[in-house]
Design a protein around this motif. Structure first.
Motif, PDB file in Angstrom:
ATOM      1  N   GLY A  17       0.819  -1.204   0.000  1.00 57.13           N
ATOM      2  CA  GLY A  17       0.000   0.000   0.000  1.00 57.13           C
ATOM      3  C   GLY A  17       0.853   1.253   0.000  1.00 57.13           C
ATOM      4  N   SER A  18       0.223   2.399   0.024  1.00 53.45           N
ATOM      5  CA  SER A  18       0.941   3.669  -0.076  1.00 53.45           C
ATOM      6  C   SER A  18       1.822   3.917   1.143  1.00 53.45           C
ATOM      7  N   ALA A  19       1.390   3.494   2.332  1.00 60.01           N
ATOM      8  CA  ALA A  19       2.206   3.696   3.529  1.00 60.01           C
ATOM      9  C   ALA A  19       3.500   2.889   3.440  1.00 60.01           C
ATOM     10  N   GLY A  20       3.358   1.650   2.993  1.00 56.45           N
ATOM     11  CA  GLY A  20       4.544   0.822   2.828  1.00 56.45           C
ATOM     12  C   GLY A  20       5.479   1.380   1.781  1.00 56.45           C
ATOM     13  N   LEU A  21       4.918   1.954   0.715  1.00 57.96           N
ATOM     14  CA  LEU A  21       5.738   2.548  -0.320  1.00 57.96           C
ATOM     15  C   LEU A  21       6.488   3.767   0.215  1.00 57.96           C
ATOM     16  N   ASP A  22       5.822   4.575   1.038  1.00 59.61           N
ATOM     17  CA  ASP A  22       6.486   5.729   1.651  1.00 59.61           C
ATOM     18  C   ASP A  22       7.678   5.278   2.489  1.00 59.61           C
ATOM     19  N   PHE A  23       7.487   4.208   3.267  1.00 54.68           N
ATOM     20  CA  PHE A  23       8.578   3.687   4.082  1.00 54.68           C
ATOM     21  C   PHE A  23       9.717   3.182   3.205  1.00 54.68           C
ATOM     22  N   THR A  24       9.374   2.537   2.100  1.00 49.62           N
ATOM     23  CA  THR A  24      10.401   2.039   1.188  1.00 49.62           C
ATOM     24  C   THR A  24      11.222   3.186   0.606  1.00 49.62           C
ATOM     25  N   LEU A  25      10.567   4.270   0.263  1.00 51.92           N
ATOM     26  CA  LEU A  25      11.281   5.431  -0.254  1.00 51.92           C
ATOM     27  C   LEU A  25      12.240   5.987   0.794  1.00 51.92           C
ATOM     28  N   ILE A  26      11.813   5.983   2.045  1.00 51.39           N
ATOM     29  CA  ILE A  26      12.677   6.474   3.118  1.00 51.39           C
ATOM     30  C   ILE A  26      13.908   5.579   3.259  1.00 51.39           C
ATOM     31  N   THR A  27      13.695   4.256   3.255  1.00 55.52           N
ATOM     32  CA  THR A  27      14.836   3.343   3.395  1.00 55.52           C
ATOM     33  C   THR A  27      15.764   3.430   2.190  1.00 55.52           C
ATOM     34  N   GLN A  28      15.210   3.682   0.990  1.00 55.75           N
ATOM     35  CA  GLN A  28      16.061   3.888  -0.184  1.00 55.75           C
ATOM     36  C   GLN A  28      16.918   5.131   0.002  1.00 55.75           C
ATOM     37  N   TYR A  29      16.333   6.161   0.548  1.00 57.08           N
ATOM     38  CA  TYR A  29      17.082   7.389   0.819  1.00 57.08           C
ATOM     39  C   TYR A  29      18.183   7.122   1.838  1.00 57.08           C
ATOM     40  N   TRP A  30      17.886   6.323   2.879  1.00 56.35           N
ATOM     41  CA  TRP A  30      18.902   5.993   3.875  1.00 56.35           C
ATOM     42  C   TRP A  30      20.058   5.221   3.227  1.00 56.35           C
ATOM     43  N   GLN A  31      19.746   4.289   2.346  1.00 63.13           N
ATOM     44  CA  GLN A  31      20.806   3.518   1.685  1.00 63.13           C
ATOM     45  C   GLN A  31      21.702   4.426   0.854  1.00 63.13           C
ATOM     46  N   GLN A  32      21.109   5.354   0.131  1.00 63.20           N
ATOM     47  CA  GLN A  32      21.906   6.283  -0.662  1.00 63.20           C
ATOM     48  C   GLN A  32      22.768   7.174   0.228  1.00 63.20           C
ATOM     49  N   SER A  33      22.210   7.636   1.329  1.00 67.06           N
ATOM     50  CA  SER A  33      22.966   8.484   2.253  1.00 67.06           C
ATOM     51  C   SER A  33      24.152   7.724   2.834  1.00 67.06           C
ATOM     52  N   LEU A  34      23.941   6.453   3.190  1.00 64.45           N
ATOM     53  CA  LEU A  34      25.022   5.641   3.750  1.00 64.45           C
ATOM     54  C   LEU A  34      26.145   5.431   2.734  1.00 64.45           C
ATOM     55  N   MET A  35      25.782   5.218   1.479  1.00 67.55           N
ATOM     56  CA  MET A  35      26.797   5.045   0.434  1.00 67.55           C
ATOM     57  C   MET A  35      27.583   6.325   0.218  1.00 67.55           C
ATOM     58  N   GLN A  36      26.906   7.480   0.257  1.00 66.00           N
ATOM     59  CA  GLN A  36      27.596   8.748   0.091  1.00 66.00           C
ATOM     60  C   GLN A  36      28.546   9.033   1.247  1.00 66.00           C
ATOM     61  N   LYS A  37      28.181   8.623   2.447  1.00 70.39           N
ATOM     62  CA  LYS A  37      29.017   8.894   3.620  1.00 70.39           C
ATOM     63  C   LYS A  37      30.174   7.910   3.743  1.00 70.39           C
ATOM     64  N   TYR A  38      29.887   6.605   3.547  1.00 73.90           N
ATOM     65  CA  TYR A  38      30.867   5.580   3.870  1.00 73.90           C
ATOM     66  C   TYR A  38      31.352   4.753   2.671  1.00 73.90           C
ATOM     67  N   GLY A  39      30.655   4.844   1.560  1.00 70.43           N
ATOM     68  CA  GLY A  39      31.032   4.017   0.414  1.00 70.43           C
ATOM     69  C   GLY A  39      30.168   2.777   0.311  1.00 70.43           C
ATOM     70  N   GLU A  40      30.665   1.773  -0.420  1.00 68.19           N
ATOM     71  CA  GLU A  40      29.886   0.565  -0.667  1.00 68.19           C
ATOM     72  C   GLU A  40      29.700  -0.259   0.607  1.00 68.19           C
ATOM     73  N   LEU A  41      28.583  -1.013   0.639  1.00 65.27           N
ATOM     74  CA  LEU A  41      28.329  -1.960   1.728  1.00 65.27           C
ATOM     75  C   LEU A  41      29.357  -3.085   1.643  1.00 65.27           C
ATOM     76  N   VAL A  42      29.980  -3.426   2.801  1.00 60.78           N
ATOM     77  CA  VAL A  42      31.003  -4.473   2.824  1.00 60.78           C
ATOM     78  C   VAL A  42      30.393  -5.812   3.220  1.00 60.78           C
ATOM     79  N   THR A  43      29.661  -5.836   4.333  1.00 57.72           N
ATOM     80  CA  THR A  43      29.101  -7.083   4.865  1.00 57.72           C
ATOM     81  C   THR A  43      27.774  -6.789   5.547  1.00 57.72           C
ATOM     82  N   LEU A  44      26.866  -7.757   5.460  1.00 59.22           N
ATOM     83  CA  LEU A  44      25.607  -7.658   6.193  1.00 59.22           C
ATOM     84  C   LEU A  44      25.393  -8.986   6.901  1.00 59.22           C
ATOM     85  N   ALA A  45      25.200  -8.925   8.252  1.00 59.76           N
ATOM     86  CA  ALA A  45      25.056 -10.135   9.070  1.00 59.76           C
ATOM     87  C   ALA A  45      23.645 -10.236   9.614  1.00 59.76           C
TER      88      ALA A  45
END
Length: 372
Positions: free
Chosen positions: A237-265
């Motif tokens: 639904g639209s609420a879930g899509l809004d949350f997805t957009l926020i998490t996409q923004y967080w992923q982009q911000s993390l890449m800009q600050k620290y670079g590529e993701l190395v590991t996820l546990a």
């Protein structure tokens, strides 16, 4: 009296005979005159046609003599076009400019090129082929050049002919076989419009992507993201899509600050996960459970790995990796890390992306177990 009657009758007949004879002579003379006149007219017409035909031939001979005595001058580079049917037009541009345009918008060269392929029995001769993988282009006062046909990018490295016509600076291309053209191959014409001989191989650089091809890849990526968002909209639904957009923004911000993701546990015993970026920096993750589980970053910043709660127990990440068996019921051949402090025992599945982490959580959902 009676004796004179026959004489008079004979005289009358003689006069009539003479008159008929004279009339026949006149008609015969008229007929001969008519025939002579007709013959004269026919001969005059025939003479006129003959004279006209002779005059036409004289004019043609005169034109030919003028052409022979004063031929029309043609430049040397235009000579092939006198005998090639509908040849491609010539470009009058330096080869460096041609290469620049080829990297940006190669499609505009289609009308200036002929498609060719390498002869199977000769290593240095190309011939016209409407389904060939290469282009031959003639440049004004520069000769003939061979270019890879852009639509065949992904197949070039597997073509035997490609290695014979072009020298690669990087001999081990990536899976997508991206390359840039450093120099086209130089050709010499053997049969105008049909066959050319290789004079000098071209040069390419694997691992670099022409701008036009990069645009195609970017458009493909955008299209995939669009389709993914549509699926999320249908599922959450639209609420879930809004949350997805926020998490996409967080992923982009993390890449800009620290670079590529190395590991996820991902903890396989309970829904806990964290990501490690270059630095190293630790970023906590959220695991959204339900019918369609999802792993996303918890926020748009991280903390130094050395000060995190996992730094002591997970300090030997790169040395302590294990792998599950191929017949494991949930995660076959899965790389994981064992954690034990004497009281509790946990295992952490190791991935390289949020998508892989999401797939693992979807398998573990409702079955949180140790991988040992």
């Amino acid at each position: 009296m009676a004796s004179n009657q026959p004489d008079k009758l004979n005289q009358v007949k003689l006069i009539q005979l003479e008159q008929n004879q004279l009339k026949l002579q006149q008609e015969f003379a008229a007929l001969r005159f008519f025939e002579a006149q007709k013959k004269s007219e026919t001969q005059a017409q025939s003479n006129s046609e003959l004279i006209e035909e002779i005059e036409t031939l004289r004019q043609k001979i005169f034109q030919i003599e003028n052409l022979v005595n004063r031929p029309t001058p043609f430049p040397a580079d235009a000579y092939p076009h006198l005998i090639v049917e509908e040849p491609p037009p010539l470009l009058d541009l330096p080869i460096s400019k041609i290469i620049d345009i080829y990297h940006e918008t190669p499609q505009i060269f289609e009308v200036y090129c002929q498609r060719v392929s390498l002869l199977t029995d000769q290593a240095d001769v190309v011939e016209k082929n409407n389904v060939g993988n290469f282009w031959v282009m003639q440049l004004k006062n520069q000769g003939f050049f061979l270019f890879p046909r852009p639509e065949s990018f992904s197949r070039f490295s597997s073509l035997t002919s490609f290695a014979k016509l072009f020298r690669a600076i990087n001999e081990s291309p990536a899976e997508n076989y991206q390359f840039t053209l450093q120099a086209p191959a130089k050709l010499d014409v053997l049969k105008i419009g049909e066959m050319w001989k290789l004079l000098k191989p071209g040069k390419i650089i694997f691992g670099q992507c022409p701008l036009e091809y990069a645009w195609q890849q970017e458009i493909s990526t955008v299209r995939k993201e669009y389709e993914k968002f549509n699926k999320l909209l249908d599922a959450r639904g639209s609420a879930g899509l809004d949350f997805t957009l926020i998490t996409q923004y967080w992923q982009q911000s993390l890449m800009q600050k620290y670079g590529e993701l190395v590991t996820l546990a991902i903890n396989t015993c309970m829904p806990i996960a964290y990501a490690i970026y270059k630095g190293p920096m630790l970023v906590p993750c959220q695991i959204l459970l339900g019918s369609n589980p999802l792993v996303v970053p918890g926020w748009d910043r991280g903390v130094p790995w050395d000060t995190s709660i996992y730094s002591q127990s997970h300090s030997k990440f790169n040395k302590d990796y294990l792998r599950t068996a191929a017949d494991h019921p949930l995660l076959p051949n899965q790389i994981y890390l064992r954690e034990s402090n004497g009281k509790t025992h946990h295992t952490w599945a190791i991935t390289k992306s949020y998508e892989e982490a999401t797939a693992i959580v979807q398998r573990l959902n409702g079955h949180w177990i140790s991988l040992d």
